[in-house]
Design an enzyme around this catalytic site. Structure first.
Site, mmCIF file in Angstrom:
data_model
loop_
_atom_site.group_PDB
_atom_site.id
_atom_site.type_symbol
_atom_site.label_atom_id
_atom_site.label_comp_id
_atom_site.label_asym_id
_atom_site.label_seq_id
_atom_site.Cartn_x
_atom_site.Cartn_y
_atom_site.Cartn_z
ATOM 1 N N TYR A 1 41.452 35.020 35.566
ATOM 2 C CA TYR A 1 41.286 36.342 36.178
ATOM 3 C C TYR A 1 41.252 36.230 37.699
ATOM 4 O O TYR A 1 41.940 36.981 38.413
ATOM 5 C CB TYR A 1 39.997 36.975 35.665
ATOM 6 C CG TYR A 1 39.618 38.276 36.342
ATOM 7 C CD1 TYR A 1 40.208 39.474 35.968
ATOM 8 C CD2 TYR A 1 38.651 38.305 37.358
ATOM 9 C CE1 TYR A 1 39.852 40.674 36.579
ATOM 10 C CE2 TYR A 1 38.293 39.486 37.977
ATOM 11 C CZ TYR A 1 38.895 40.672 37.585
ATOM 12 O OH TYR A 1 38.541 41.849 38.205
ATOM 13 N N SER B 1 39.714 41.690 44.171
ATOM 14 C CA SER B 1 38.346 41.405 43.744
ATOM 15 C C SER B 1 37.710 40.384 44.688
ATOM 16 O O SER B 1 38.409 39.598 45.344
ATOM 17 C CB SER B 1 38.345 40.837 42.320
ATOM 18 O OG SER B 1 37.060 40.380 41.941
#
Length: 295
Positions: free
Chosen positions: A199, A186
């Site tokens: 996360y 990400s």
């Protein structure tokens, strides 16, 4: 006459109405429903005869990759949580409509035994395995580090890291030379949001895992390992406590492209990394970030 499309206008800006779902959410009930390529992706045989396992393959990026792989000629197994069956049914139907074998594997990959059983089932029903996409992830926002309980932290680590490690470890036993492993990292690995601390940590770790594993597996087994780093992508994760509610209406508007990406826009990156077109690519992270720069 060219077929050029301005990337800023390829999709409308996502400005969703107020909505919230319990984690992990049902994508077919999101407003708007994310585009996983059902009406747009056309294959060209790049993955003919391949056999793929995609974790988190019921929705979002994983679903778009499953649809693309099938239309490129691969048989596809998708792993997903049992509560996501409604979304999984849509993807299974799309794989079968492409004329390929589809394998549905519900289960919670936070459980070690389920990780092993998932790979075993995929290998058995597909007749082998040569593509693994580690995509399943948990994303829950917290306004402050003090709000991240030990239980929340453990759940994110087990969902994102433990499962990727365990599934990969089991899959390597079955992957022949020429196989491909792909991780979904990400932009958060490089530019973490203050509300996604746990996360973002896992996405940086997955990126690092892919690079380290690539050095170990390419020379010893002939297996390529890479990662894709998406930017802001509209999926059911976002309205399922993946973003603060006040950020949803302008989700992705701050990207250089001026909008959030759609899952279908990621599919080509995963096809490339799995295909022979990327035969000399390993240890790379391919950014699909809407223009945001990565190191």
């Amino acid at each position: 006459m060219t077929n050029l499309v301005d990337p800023r206008d390829k999709y409308a800006r996502v400005s969703p109405p107020d909505q919230s779902q319990n984690h992990p959410g049902v994508e077919t009930e999101a407003d708007p429903v994310p585009d996983i390529g059902l009406d747009s992706y056309t294959g060209s045989g790049k993955l003919a005869g391949r056999k793929a396992l995609i974790t988190g393959g019921d929705s979002g990026i994983g679903a778009a990759v499953a649809v693309a792989y099938a239309r490129e000629g691969a048989d596809v197994a998708i792993a997903y949580l049992p509560e996501e069956q409604q979304d999984a049914d849509r993807v299974i139907a799309a794989i079968e409509e492409a004329g390929r074998t589809a394998v549905a594997i519900p289960g919670d990959l936070c459980d070690a035994n389920t990780c092993v059983e998932t790979v075993t089932t995929a290998v058995d029903k597909l007749g082998g395995l040569d593509i693994l996409v580690n995509n399943a992830s948990r994303q829950i926002y917290h306004e402050d580090i003090l709000e991240i309980t030990d239980e929340d932290f453990d759940a994110t680590m087990k969902s994102n890291l433990y499962s990727s490690f365990r599934v990969t470890k089991e899959a390597v036993k079955h992957l022949p030379a020429g196989s491909s492993i792909i991780f979904t990292s990400s932009i958060q690995a490089y530019d973490p949001s203050e509300t996604l601390l746990d996360y973002a940590m896992t996405k940086a770790a997955m990126n690092n895992f892919a690079k380290g594993l690539s050095m170990a597996l390419l020379s010893s087994r002939g297996i390529r390992v890479n990662a894709v780093a998406p930017g802001p992508i509209w999926t059911v994760i976002q309205p399922s406590h993946g973003q603060p509610p006040e950020k949803l209406q302008k989700f992705g508007h701050g990207s250089e492209t001026g909008r959030a990406g759609q899952p279908a826009e990621l599919a080509g990156a995963y096809v490339y990394l799995a295909s022979e077109d990327a035969s000399y690519v390993s240890g790379a992270t391919l950014p699909v970030t809407g223009g945001a720069l990565t190191p």
